[in-house]
Design an enzyme around this catalytic site. Structure first.
Site, mmCIF file in Angstrom:
data_model
loop_
_atom_site.group_PDB
_atom_site.id
_atom_site.type_symbol
_atom_site.label_atom_id
_atom_site.label_comp_id
_atom_site.label_asym_id
_atom_site.label_seq_id
_atom_site.Cartn_x
_atom_site.Cartn_y
_atom_site.Cartn_z
ATOM 1 N N GLU A 1 1.341 -0.773 -5.066
ATOM 2 C CA GLU A 1 0.362 0.269 -5.326
ATOM 3 C C GLU A 1 1.146 1.572 -5.465
ATOM 4 O OE1 GLU A 1 -3.204 3.056 -3.706
ATOM 5 O OE2 GLU A 1 -1.599 2.409 -2.410
ATOM 6 N N ASP B 1 0.836 -1.198 0.000
ATOM 7 C CA ASP B 1 0.000 0.000 0.000
ATOM 8 C C ASP B 1 0.876 1.255 0.000
ATOM 9 O OD1 ASP B 1 -2.773 1.224 0.654
ATOM 10 O OD2 ASP B 1 -1.460 2.107 2.181
HETATM 11 C C1 NOJ Z 1 -4.194 3.423 -0.376
HETATM 12 C C2 NOJ Z 1 -5.458 2.676 -0.133
HETATM 13 O O1 NOJ Z 1 -5.819 2.007 -1.317
HETATM 14 C C3 NOJ Z 1 -6.500 3.678 0.301
HETATM 15 O O2 NOJ Z 1 -7.756 3.077 0.417
HETATM 16 C C4 NOJ Z 1 -6.049 4.304 1.598
HETATM 17 O O3 NOJ Z 1 -6.961 5.300 1.969
HETATM 18 C C5 NOJ Z 1 -4.666 4.903 1.447
HETATM 19 N N1 NOJ Z 1 -3.758 3.991 0.848
HETATM 20 C C6 NOJ Z 1 -4.123 5.314 2.780
HETATM 21 O O4 NOJ Z 1 -3.881 4.173 3.542
#
Ligand code: NOJ
Ligand code: CA
Length: 551
Positions: free
Chosen positions: A248, A206
């Protein structure tokens, strides 16, 4: 019967992924929250659909102020979702059915409720004093942009307890961990080992570009961030071969490919294809494939053993960061006519409503998803064309309960619908009476059967999984075409998409030698032969797609 997991260490290059938040799928104890037992109950459905790997967003202890991406304890299951025994049973159940499980690894930040943060703020000289990025001034790192533009005005927040500012890239209740501190690396590695020892098959990394920030720089993709990912990957390859990392990283093509690393210093096995995604939606509305063709042509090759993660929608907004200002403006006009539909730099709607509930567009979009180089990631509910609820806050608009049956509770839960973590979509067009799994299971023309059948067809064509991709000229701006050549055994597949609302004639050049027979994979019929000039002339109905084999 117990199925074996494939032993292929590059399994993720051939897999179909399915993202589902535990709380959204099936509630077995009637408390209004989907749970791990509910996930177990639905494993057979996922297997039936053709899913190879399930991606679970965070299901850990959390105050749930950011859908669970605000983690208070990385190795504790949120009691709302069940117990560690439930998780073990879910993982075993998936593995028994030959499906893998990838979980979210959220290491850029924690919740402010995490014990580390509580100790860091109250005991600056203690063991957790340097776990976060503290400062006496909020005037550092001024080149760094704000991500949650709708809610935050600064990346710094004042802490009354420590009487200092702390750094946060997302919500102010999500302090960023301090990766300059080696103890943070160790703590993060411990968490990784905990879940890998349990048997999870990989991590979605993430918010991975934001680990390091330094003065004068952007705080995105800074070199030590890459060095850290290399060390994580090296540990996993050494201690847990066959597991994977998917990045991501919502970044431009060149920057996102850096997250694959190199053959000598690999980083992530996969990265989500953020640059391509918005151009699919651009083409679907403009009827012009030029932008999509352009971004595909610009994509650098992925290193050996790596793969793109291709997606249309996920639990976040449809982010528009990768298109230019003019394109973004148009996309807001097309796809977010109501101001409520926007959030941050994106649109908080689901696939089917974005495409006006039109079946031809839905099939075309999904066909592209299954054709592009890389492995597709489906978002729960999109396989039945579920709708959204823009009256809910933030990204909750497209995180509502899965619709299994036609009753108002959608078969999500036996509990009181008033207690559901979010209400079931209730609109005329998308409520459970109109959109649900059970009805679609008994309708061979449904989106659900389309998805199942097309996934199965894709599996029979290895070129679509791991093959190379060569763009073809089509003679029409509305038409995108490319040929996927298999890496090993298998036949090449020519993928053709007409984005126009009208029928279009296209001429594909350099497809195959003159005289080759062109067969439509879906019908099994010979469409035509490649002509004398090695060109392939096709009459394409409006909004149509084709998988053609040439022999
Ligand atoms: C990316 C995640 O996909 C999203 O849902 C989240 O709000 C942010 N990271 C912060 O953790
Ligand atoms: Ca429950």
């Amino acid at each position: 019967m117990t199925e074996q997991l494939s032993v292929d260490p590059e399994w993720y290059r051939k897999a179909v992924f399915y993202e589902v938040m535990v709380r959204s799928f099936r509630d077995t104890n009637g408390d209004g929250y989907g749970d791990l037992k509910g996930m177990i109950e639905k494993l057979d459905y996922l297997k039936w659909l053709g899913v190879d790997a399930i991606w679970l967003p965070p299901f850990f202890a959390s105050p749930l102020r950011d859908g669970g991406y605000d983690i208070a304890d990385y190795t504790a299951i949120n009691p709302l979702y069940g117990s560690m025994d439930d998780f073990d049973a879910f993982l075993a159940g998936a593995h028994e059915r030959g499906m893998r499980v990838v979980i979210d690894f959220v290491i850029n930040h924690t919740s402010d409720q995490h014990r580390w943060f509580q100790e860091s703020r109250s005991n600056p000289t203690g063991p957790y004093g340097d776990f976060y990025v503290w400062s006496d001034t909020d005037e550092k790192f001024e080149n760094v942009r704000i991500i949650f533009t709708d809610t935050e005005t600064s990346n710094w927040a004042w802490d009354e307890v420590r009487q200092q500012y702390y750094w946060h890239r997302f919500f102010s209740h999500q302090p960023d961990l301090n990766f300059e501190n080696p103890a943070v690396h160790e703590a993060v590695f411990d968490i990784a080992r905990f879940w890998l020892n349990k048997g999870v098959d990989g991590f979605r990394l993430d918010a991975i570009p934001y680990l390091y920030v330094s003065e004068g720089n952007t705080g995105e993709s800074e070199p030590p961030t890459h060095t850290f990912i290399q060390s994580l990957r090296a540990m996993m390859d050494r201690e847990f071969p066959g597991r994977m990392l998917v990045a991501e990283a919502n970044q431009l093509p060149r920057e996102v490919t850096d997250y694959f690393g190199s053959e000598e210093t690999p980083e992530c096995n996969m990265a989500f294809n953020f640059p391509v995604m918005p151009y699919i939606f651009y083409s679907l509305k403009s009827g012009d494939a030029t932008g999509l063709t352009g971004v595909l042509a610009d994509l650098p090759d992925v290193p050996k053993g790596a793969a793109w993660g291709v997606f249309l929608r996920n639990h976040d907004e449809l982010t528009l960061e990768m298109v230019n200002d003019e394109e973004r403006q148009k996309m807001y006009e097309w796809y977010a006519p109501e101001p409520r539909m926007k959030v941050n730099v994106g649109i908080r709607r689901r696939l089917a409503p974005l495409l006006d509930g039109r079946r031809d567009k839905l099939d075309l979009a999904n066909a592209i998803l299954l054709s592009l180089p890389g492995s597709p990631f489906l978002y729960y509910g999109d396989e039945i064309g579920m709708g959204d609820n823009i009256w809910l806050d933030d990204r909750d608009a497209s995180r509502t309960p899965m619709q299994w049956v036609e009753t108002p509770d959608a078969g999500f839960s036996d509990g009181d619908p008033e207690s559901f973590y979010l209400p079931v979509v209730a609109s005329d067009e998308y409520g459970p009476h109109a959109v649900n799994v059970a009805a679609q299971e008994s309708d061979p023309d449904s989106v659900l059967w389309w998805t199942k059948n097309t996934l199965e067809m894709r599996k029979s064509l290895p070129a679509l999984g791991t093959g190379s991709t060569r763009l073809l000229s089509t003679g029409s701006p509305a038409v995108l075409a490319f040929v996927r050549e298999p890496e090993g055994p298998g036949v090449p597949v020519v993928c053709v998409f007409n984005f126009s609302e009208s029928d279009v004639s296209a001429t594909l050049s350099s497809v195959a030698p003159t005289g080759s027979a062109v067969v439509d994979v879906r019908t099994g019929e010979t469409v035509c032969e490649v002509d004398d000039s090695e060109e392939l002339r096709l009459d394409l109905p409006a909004m149509s797609w084709h998988w053609l084999t040439v022999s």
